[in-house]
Design an enzyme around this catalytic site. Structure first.
Site, PDB file in Angstrom:
ATOM      1  N   ASN A 107       0.820  -1.202   0.000  1.00  0.00           N
ATOM      2  CA  ASN A 107       0.000   0.000   0.000  1.00  0.00           C
ATOM      3  C   ASN A 107       0.856   1.254   0.000  1.00  0.00           C
ATOM      4  O   ASN A 107       1.999   1.247   0.455  1.00  0.00           O
ATOM      5  CB  ASN A 107      -0.945   0.002   1.200  1.00  0.00           C
ATOM      6  N   ASP A 161      -0.562   4.213   1.173  1.00  0.00           N
ATOM      7  CA  ASP A 161      -1.411   5.151   1.904  1.00  0.00           C
ATOM      8  C   ASP A 161      -0.835   5.596   3.249  1.00  0.00           C
ATOM      9  O   ASP A 161      -1.400   6.479   3.901  1.00  0.00           O
ATOM     10  CB  ASP A 161      -2.815   4.555   2.101  1.00  0.00           C
ATOM     11  N   HIS A 178       5.834  -0.643  -2.676  1.00  0.00           N
ATOM     12  CA  HIS A 178       5.398   0.090  -3.872  1.00  0.00           C
ATOM     13  C   HIS A 178       5.445   1.600  -3.681  1.00  0.00           C
ATOM     14  O   HIS A 178       4.728   2.343  -4.344  1.00  0.00           O
ATOM     15  CB  HIS A 178       3.993  -0.367  -4.292  1.00  0.00           C
ATOM     16  N   CYS A 203       9.846  15.323  -9.078  1.00  0.00           N
ATOM     17  CA  CYS A 203       9.840  15.857 -10.433  1.00  0.00           C
ATOM     18  C   CYS A 203      10.673  14.932 -11.320  1.00  0.00           C
ATOM     19  O   CYS A 203      11.831  14.664 -11.013  1.00  0.00           O
ATOM     20  CB  CYS A 203      10.427  17.264 -10.433  1.00  0.00           C
ATOM     21  N   CYS A 227      10.941  23.748 -11.685  1.00  0.00           N
ATOM     22  CA  CYS A 227      10.825  23.801 -13.148  1.00  0.00           C
ATOM     23  C   CYS A 227       9.368  23.750 -13.613  1.00  0.00           C
ATOM     24  O   CYS A 227       9.101  23.742 -14.805  1.00  0.00           O
ATOM     25  CB  CYS A 227      11.645  22.683 -13.786  1.00  0.00           C
ATOM     26  N   ASN A 235      -8.061 -12.954   4.409  1.00  0.00           N
ATOM     27  CA  ASN A 235      -8.578 -12.354   3.178  1.00  0.00           C
ATOM     28  C   ASN A 235     -10.059 -12.645   3.042  1.00  0.00           C
ATOM     29  O   ASN A 235     -10.554 -13.618   3.606  1.00  0.00           O
ATOM     30  CB  ASN A 235      -7.821 -12.924   1.966  1.00  0.00           C
TER      31      ASN A 235
HETATM   32  P1  NAD Z   1      -6.046  -6.163  -4.688  1.00  0.00           P
HETATM   33  O1  NAD Z   1      -7.072  -5.086  -4.842  1.00  0.00           O
HETATM   34  O2  NAD Z   1      -5.599  -6.866  -5.894  1.00  0.00           O
HETATM   35  O3  NAD Z   1      -6.585  -7.278  -3.680  1.00  0.00           O
HETATM   36  C1  NAD Z   1      -7.160  -6.941  -2.449  1.00  0.00           C
HETATM   37  C2  NAD Z   1      -7.505  -8.229  -1.714  1.00  0.00           C
HETATM   38  O4  NAD Z   1      -8.008  -7.876  -0.433  1.00  0.00           O
HETATM   39  C3  NAD Z   1      -8.587  -9.061  -2.406  1.00  0.00           C
HETATM   40  O5  NAD Z   1      -8.179 -10.413  -2.386  1.00  0.00           O
HETATM   41  C4  NAD Z   1      -9.827  -8.831  -1.533  1.00  0.00           C
HETATM   42  O6  NAD Z   1     -10.674  -9.946  -1.484  1.00  0.00           O
HETATM   43  C5  NAD Z   1      -9.217  -8.583  -0.178  1.00  0.00           C
HETATM   44  N1  NAD Z   1     -10.020  -7.737   0.719  1.00  0.00           N
HETATM   45  C6  NAD Z   1     -10.858  -6.711   0.395  1.00  0.00           C
HETATM   46  N2  NAD Z   1     -11.372  -6.163   1.486  1.00  0.00           N
HETATM   47  C7  NAD Z   1     -10.875  -6.848   2.547  1.00  0.00           C
HETATM   48  C8  NAD Z   1     -11.040  -6.760   3.959  1.00  0.00           C
HETATM   49  N3  NAD Z   1     -11.835  -5.839   4.508  1.00  0.00           N
HETATM   50  N4  NAD Z   1     -10.369  -7.639   4.741  1.00  0.00           N
HETATM   51  C9  NAD Z   1      -9.558  -8.578   4.194  1.00  0.00           C
HETATM   52  N5  NAD Z   1      -9.361  -8.712   2.865  1.00  0.00           N
HETATM   53  C10 NAD Z   1     -10.003  -7.861   2.060  1.00  0.00           C
HETATM   54  O7  NAD Z   1      -4.860  -5.485  -3.871  1.00  0.00           O
HETATM   55  P2  NAD Z   1      -3.296  -5.803  -3.853  1.00  0.00           P
HETATM   56  O8  NAD Z   1      -3.056  -7.262  -3.850  1.00  0.00           O
HETATM   57  O9  NAD Z   1      -2.727  -4.972  -2.792  1.00  0.00           O
HETATM   58  O10 NAD Z   1      -2.778  -5.281  -5.261  1.00  0.00           O
HETATM   59  C11 NAD Z   1      -3.163  -3.996  -5.694  1.00  0.00           C
HETATM   60  C12 NAD Z   1      -2.011  -3.057  -5.999  1.00  0.00           C
HETATM   61  O11 NAD Z   1      -2.546  -1.733  -6.033  1.00  0.00           O
HETATM   62  C13 NAD Z   1      -0.970  -3.036  -4.938  1.00  0.00           C
HETATM   63  O12 NAD Z   1       0.254  -3.024  -5.594  1.00  0.00           O
HETATM   64  C14 NAD Z   1      -1.152  -1.720  -4.203  1.00  0.00           C
HETATM   65  O13 NAD Z   1       0.093  -1.045  -4.133  1.00  0.00           O
HETATM   66  C15 NAD Z   1      -2.022  -0.861  -5.076  1.00  0.00           C
HETATM   67  N6  NAD Z   1      -3.156  -0.231  -4.347  1.00  0.00           N
HETATM   68  C16 NAD Z   1      -2.922   0.361  -3.133  1.00  0.00           C
HETATM   69  C17 NAD Z   1      -3.957   0.914  -2.387  1.00  0.00           C
HETATM   70  C18 NAD Z   1      -3.628   1.540  -1.043  1.00  0.00           C
HETATM   71  O14 NAD Z   1      -2.522   2.035  -0.850  1.00  0.00           O
HETATM   72  N7  NAD Z   1      -4.544   1.509  -0.076  1.00  0.00           N
HETATM   73  C19 NAD Z   1      -5.258   0.852  -2.893  1.00  0.00           C
HETATM   74  C20 NAD Z   1      -5.484   0.248  -4.155  1.00  0.00           C
HETATM   75  C21 NAD Z   1      -4.404  -0.296  -4.868  1.00  0.00           C
HETATM   76 ZN    ZN Z   2      11.391  20.018 -11.607  1.00  0.00          ZN
END
Ligand code: NAD
Ligand code: ZN
Length: 250
Positions: free
Chosen positions: A104, A106, A121, A129, A153, A216
């Site tokens: 994440n 965030d 990530h 920039c 810039c 999950n």
């Molecule tokens: P994904 O969206 O592919 O998968 C999320 C998984 O979490 C799913 O299997 C889903 O069933 C499960 N899930 C959903 N709600 C849940 C809950 N309340 N409790 C438990 N499980 C739950 O996400 P990913 O595998 O992290 O891949 C997505 C990519 O996108 C990552 O690389 C990430 O960096 C990025 N991303 C980040 C954010 C963030 O920073 N919050 C948000 C969206 C995407």
């Molecule tokens: Zn710049």
């Protein structure tokens, strides 16, 4: 509770493991109001990540990609950690969790009080920039002033998140791989485990002999192959339940 036996098992595994890490994904932040890639009605129905989250898209049309980034930025800047983030922070304070490797961007693990967090990530909290390399603190930006421009810039800034097509920050990757090879237990939380190389973290741990627990909403490619067991349901309920059970058992 439905998963009580598995929650007790997870607590036992945590108490006997000499080193535990967590590997988290977008699912852990869904209960903080940040949609993952899968849930219905979210940001990603409006913006196809394959199209908007690719680095080529940013180079080709940064204004367009900033439409998506503006929404993501707003979510990230206003979201608060939920009981799943807080529970992992508490496990760290109890000496039962050594590292969180998160996909994440965030910053919610740090906001919850976790100290040892690897952002595989990258992060939305700083922007760079691509022309002159200047880095800016995203927490100082006003949402109304987005898209952000470089103070030197005036090119459009890019958040320091890893887009599809970009390399993983080398330090984050090396440390994560080391952690995954040296732990005895991995809590995999809220990730679909399909984005590589991130998804290789629990696989490497398993190959090195670790136990892998998945928390999950639904099964993933790890389920039944890499993970020893899946506790299915909401991370915001399951993780606090595990923390309570750990306190009860020890
Ligand atoms: P994904 O969206 O592919 O998968 C999320 C998984 O979490 C799913 O299997 C889903 O069933 C499960 N899930 C959903 N709600 C849940 C809950 N309340 N409790 C438990 N499980 C739950 O996400 P990913 O595998 O992290 O891949 C997505 C990519 O996108 C990552 O690389 C990430 O960096 C990025 N991303 C980040 C954010 C963030 O920073 N919050 C948000 C969206 C995407
Ligand atoms: Zn710049």
């Amino acid at each position: 509770m439905m998963n009580q036996k598995l929650i007790e098992r997870a607590a036992r595994d945590l108490l006997t493991s000499k080193k535990t890490i967590a590997f988290t994904g977008a699912g852990i932040s869904v209960e903080s109001g940040i949609p993952d890639f899968r849930s219905a009605g979210g940001l990603w129905e409006k913006f196809d990540p394959e199209e908007y989250a690719h680095i080529h898209a940013f180079y080709a049309n940064p204004e367009k990609v900033w439409l998506m980034l503006k929404d993501m930025f707003t979510l990230v800047m206003t979201a608060k950690p939920n009981p799943a983030h807080l529970g992992l922070a508490e496990l760290e304070r109890m000496g039962l969790l050594s590292t969180i490797i998160t996909q994440n961007v965030d910053g919610l693990h740090q906001a919850a009080g976790s100290k040892n967090v690897i952002e595989f990530h990258g992060s939305h909290r700083t922007l760079s920039c691509l022309k002159c390399g200047t880095t800016t603190d995203g927490t100082l930006l006003q949402i109304e002033d987005l898209p952000a421009r470089c103070p030197h810039c005036s090119s459009l800034l890019k958040p320091d998140v890893v887009f599809f097509g970009e390399p993983i920050p080398p330090g984050a990757q090396a440390t994560s791989f080391r952690e995954s090879r040296s732990c005895q237990l991995v809590l995999v939380v809220g990730t679909s485990a399909v984005v590589y190389p991130a998804a290789s973290i629990p696989i490497m741990a398993k190959e090195a002999g670790a136990t892998v627990i998945e928390i999950n909403m639904e099964p993933t490619p790890l389920t039944g192959h890499v993970s020893d067991y899946l506790i299915s349901g909401s991370a915001g309920k399951i993780i606090p339940a595990i923390v309570e059970e750990v306190k009860r058992q020890r």
